[in-house]
Scaffold this active site. Structure first.
Site, PDB file in Angstrom:
ATOM      1  N   ALA A  38      -5.033  -0.190  -2.800  1.00 37.21           N
ATOM      2  CA  ALA A  38      -5.429   1.183  -2.481  1.00 37.21           C
ATOM      3  C   ALA A  38      -6.615   1.115  -1.536  1.00 37.21           C
ATOM      4  O   ALA A  38      -7.552   0.339  -1.773  1.00 37.21           O
ATOM      5  CB  ALA A  38      -5.809   1.951  -3.751  1.00 37.21           C
ATOM      6  N   GLU A  39      -6.577   1.915  -0.477  1.00 38.86           N
ATOM      7  CA  GLU A  39      -7.575   1.776   0.587  1.00 38.86           C
ATOM      8  C   GLU A  39      -8.976   2.223   0.176  1.00 38.86           C
ATOM      9  O   GLU A  39      -9.930   1.990   0.895  1.00 38.86           O
ATOM     10  CB  GLU A  39      -7.110   2.476   1.867  1.00 38.86           C
ATOM     11  CG  GLU A  39      -6.845   3.965   1.744  1.00 38.86           C
ATOM     12  CD  GLU A  39      -5.413   4.290   1.363  1.00 38.86           C
ATOM     13  OE1 GLU A  39      -4.779   3.497   0.639  1.00 38.86           O
ATOM     14  OE2 GLU A  39      -4.929   5.363   1.789  1.00 38.86           O
ATOM     15  N   ASN A  40      -9.087   2.873  -0.984  1.00 44.22           N
ATOM     16  CA  ASN A  40     -10.427   3.189  -1.460  1.00 44.22           C
ATOM     17  C   ASN A  40     -11.071   1.994  -2.159  1.00 44.22           C
ATOM     18  O   ASN A  40     -12.225   2.073  -2.583  1.00 44.22           O
ATOM     19  CB  ASN A  40     -10.407   4.415  -2.393  1.00 44.22           C
ATOM     20  CG  ASN A  40      -9.437   4.268  -3.528  1.00 44.22           C
ATOM     21  OD1 ASN A  40      -8.419   3.612  -3.409  1.00 44.22           O
ATOM     22  ND2 ASN A  40      -9.759   4.855  -4.668  1.00 44.22           N
ATOM     23  N   GLY A  41     -10.350   0.878  -2.277  1.00 47.45           N
ATOM     24  CA  GLY A  41     -11.005  -0.334  -2.749  1.00 47.45           C
ATOM     25  C   GLY A  41     -10.474  -0.942  -4.028  1.00 47.45           C
ATOM     26  O   GLY A  41     -11.253  -1.394  -4.880  1.00 47.45           O
ATOM     27  N   ASN A  77       0.856  -1.191   0.000  1.00 45.35           N
ATOM     28  CA  ASN A  77       0.000   0.000   0.000  1.00 45.35           C
ATOM     29  C   ASN A  77       0.888   1.236   0.000  1.00 45.35           C
ATOM     30  O   ASN A  77       1.813   1.337   0.800  1.00 45.35           O
ATOM     31  CB  ASN A  77      -0.902   0.006   1.239  1.00 45.35           C
ATOM     32  CG  ASN A  77      -1.844   1.214   1.261  1.00 45.35           C
ATOM     33  OD1 ASN A  77      -1.404   2.345   1.393  1.00 45.35           O
ATOM     34  ND2 ASN A  77      -3.120   0.960   1.120  1.00 45.35           N
TER      35      ASN A  77
END
Lengths: 232, 227
Positions: B49-52, B26
Site C-alpha cells: 500500500a502506497e501509504n507505507g 498494489n
C-alpha cells in the site's frame, strides 16, 4: 537543574508560530497520521490564506480537510483531493488553487526540501502535458526528464506516537506515512505526540526521526473526528 | 455508482486470477481492493500500500479496527506475517524502482494504445493524480478494472483519450463488466467474454478498435456462484 534539550511546549506557545498567509506542510495520508490538536488550534485561532503542502486533502471533517472546508486555504500542493469533494468544488470554482504532483514525486520534493537539496530529476510525468507544464527539462542518456523543485514550509506539523523531550520520534504503523518527511522539511517543525517521554528514553535503534529536525513537541489529546469507516 | 455486487465480484474474481504466487501487488481503491477476497487461501502474495505497508492483510473484525493501520483509501486493514511499515517516499521508491509485479487500478478511460486517464474530469470531478502515474509507469504489469461504459452509456475504451492522461502506453490488461482485453503492440485483443454477452454486444458498446483472440474464453454466469 535545567533539563537538557527540552522542546516540550504548550499548544498556546506553539500557536505563536502561526499567522495569515503562511505556508504549512502537514503529515498524514487520508487523515491517518495528521495532528488533530494542531489542526483544531489553527482553526480556532482563525488562521487564513494558508498555502498547504501535503499528500492529500483528507476528508471534509477529517484531518487537514477541515481547514479547506472552512475556507482557510488559498492554495494546496498535493497529489490527491478525491476524498474531500469540497476541495474539488473550490478548485473548479476558482476559489482555491491546486497544484498536483504525482504522489511519490511529491514525497521526494518534500524530502529534497528536508535534506537541503534544490530539487529532484525524474522521467515520471515528463511526457505528460499537465505534469510537465512550466517545468525545466533535462535529458539524461536516452531519457527526457523534468526538474521537480524542492518543497519547504514556514511550519511543518506532524503526528507521532512517541516523542522524547529532544524530539526523537517514533510513529504508529501506517500513521508514519509522510510524517518523517514532513518532519525534516519545515523551517520550524512542531510535533503533536501521543506520548512524551524523558530525554533519551527511546531506544536509539528504534528512533525513526532524530530530534535534530524537531523544534517543538506538544502533547496530543488524540483524534477528535469520526473516521469514515466508523459511520458504516 | 449503483453497480451491483455480482458485477463487482465477477470483475474482482477475474482480476484475482492474474495474481500468481510470490507476487508483490498494489491495489487501487474501489473494485481492485476486492480482489483479495477471491484468492485461494494458499496463494502467497504480498500486498503493498502506497501509504507505507508491505504485507497488508485483510480487514479486521468489527470493533478490532486500528485507526493507525489503514490502507491508502483510509480503511482499516491488518498486517500479515513478514509485513513492514515505512514512509511514503520509501513506498514510492519500491514502486519506481520496479519492485511491484502488478498493479490493479480503476480508470475513467483507456485508449487502444494503453493510455490511462483516471485523474480528472475537467470542471466536474477531480480525484487527483495520486500514485497512479508512478504505479502505471513502473509496475511490471498494469491491470485496469472498470465498467465498460460510463453512466451515460459512453464507451470508456476509446481510440484516444479525451480526458487528461495519467500515464501513456502503460496498461497491459483491461477487465470490464463485459469482458477482458489484452493490450498488445497492435492494439486491443478481446480474450474473455462474460456470459451472457456476445462479441456483437461488445462491439456495439466499444469505441476503440479491437481484434479477437484466437481462442476466446466464455466465462459462465456461474463464475461467482456462492460468492
Amino acid at each position: 537543574m535545567k533539563k537538557p534539550y527540552n522542546k516540550v511546549v504548550s499548544m498556546e506557545e506553539a500557536m505563536g508560530h502561526f499567522f495569515d498567509g503562511m505556508t504549512i506542510m502537514f503529515g498524514g495520508f487520508g487523515g491517518v497520521g495528521s495532528p488533530p490538536g494542531l489542526i483544531t488550534s489553527i482553526l480556532e485561532k482563525g488562521i487564513k490564506n494558508i498555502t498547504l503542502i501535503g499528500n492529500d486533502t483528507g476528508f471534509p471533517d477529517i484531518g487537514i480537510g477541515q481547514l479547506i472546508k472552512h475556507k482557510r486555504v488559498k492554495k494546496v500542493i498535493a497529489s490527491h483531493i478525491g476524498s474531500n469533494p469540497i476541495a474539488g468544488e473550490l478548485m473548479s470554482s476558482g476559489q482555491m488553487e491546486v497544484e498536483f504532483s504525482p504522489q511519490g514525486i511529491l514525497a521526494e520534493r518534500m524530502r529534497a526540501g528536508g535534506v537541503g537539496l534544490e530539487g529532484i530529476i525524474t522521467e515520471i510525468g515528463a511526457d505528460n502535458e499537465y505534469l510537465a507544464e512550466g517545468k525545466e527539462t533535462i535529458t539524461i542518456g536516452p531519457k527526457k526528464c523534468v526538474i521537480e523543485t524542492a518543497l519547504t514550509a514556514k511550519v511543518s506539523i506532524l503526528y507521532a506516537k512517541k516523542a522524547d523531550e529532544f524530539g526523537n520520534l517514533i510513529y504508529d504503523k501506517s500513521a508514519r506515512n509522510t510524517n518523517p518527511i514532513v518532519a525534516m522539511a519545515g523551517e520550524w517543525t512542531i510535533v503533536e505526540a501521543e506520548e512524551i517521554v524523558p530525554f533519551g528514553s527511546i531506544c536509539a535503534e528504534e528512533i525513526i526521526t532524530p530530534g535534530v529536525f524537531v523544534d517543538m513537541v506538544v502533547p496530543s489529546k488524540g483524534v477528535n473526528w469520526t473516521w469514515a469507516w466508523e459511520k458504516q | 455508482m449503483g453497480m451491483g455486487k455480482a458485477m463487482k465480484s465477477k470483475m474482482a474474481k477475474r482480476a484475482a486470477e492474474e495474481i500468481k504466487d510470490g507476487m508483490i501487488v498494489n491495489l487501487g481503491i474501489g473494485i481492485p481492493s476486492l480482489t483479495p477476497d477471491f484468492l485461494p487461501s494458499e496463494r502467497f502474495v504480498m500486498f503493498q500500500a502506497e501509504n507505507g505497508i508491505l504485507g497488508m492483510g485483510s480487514s479486521p473484525p468489527l470493533m478490532q479496527e486500528d485507526e493507525n493501520l489503514c490502507n491508502a483509501g483510509g480503511f482499516p486493514v491488518t498486517l500479515n506475517q513478514g509485513g513492514s511499515y515505512f514512509d511514503s517516499a520509501t513506498a514510492f521508491g519500491m514502486i519506481r524502482k520496479g519492485y511491484i509485479d502488478m498493479t490493479i487500478l480503476g480508470s475513467l478511460e483507456v485508449s487502444e494504445k494503453g493510455d490511462l486517464a483516471n485523474w480528472i474530469v475537467p470542471g466536474k470531478r477531480v480525484p487527483g493524480i495520486g500514485g497512479a502515474t508512478e504505479l502505471a509507469a513502473r509496475a511490471k504489469k498494469v491491470v485496469v478494472v472498470m465498467t465498460h461504459t460510463d453512466k451515460n452509456g459512453n464507451s470508456k475504451l476509446v481510440k484516444s483519450c479525451r480526458l487528461p492522461l495519467t500515464s501513456r502506453r502503460c496498461v497491459d490488461m483491461i477487465i470490464t463488466d463485459l469482458g477482458v482485453f489484452q493490450v498488445v503492440d497492435e492494439g486491443l485483443v478481446l480474450t474473455d467474454i462474460f456470459e451472457p454477452y456476445t462479441i456483437a454486444d461488445i462491439k456495439e458498446k466499444t469505441d476503440a478498435d479491437f481484434s479477437l483472440s484466437e481462442q476466446i474464453r466464455y466465462i459462465p454466469e456461474s463464475f461467482i456462484e456462492g460468492v
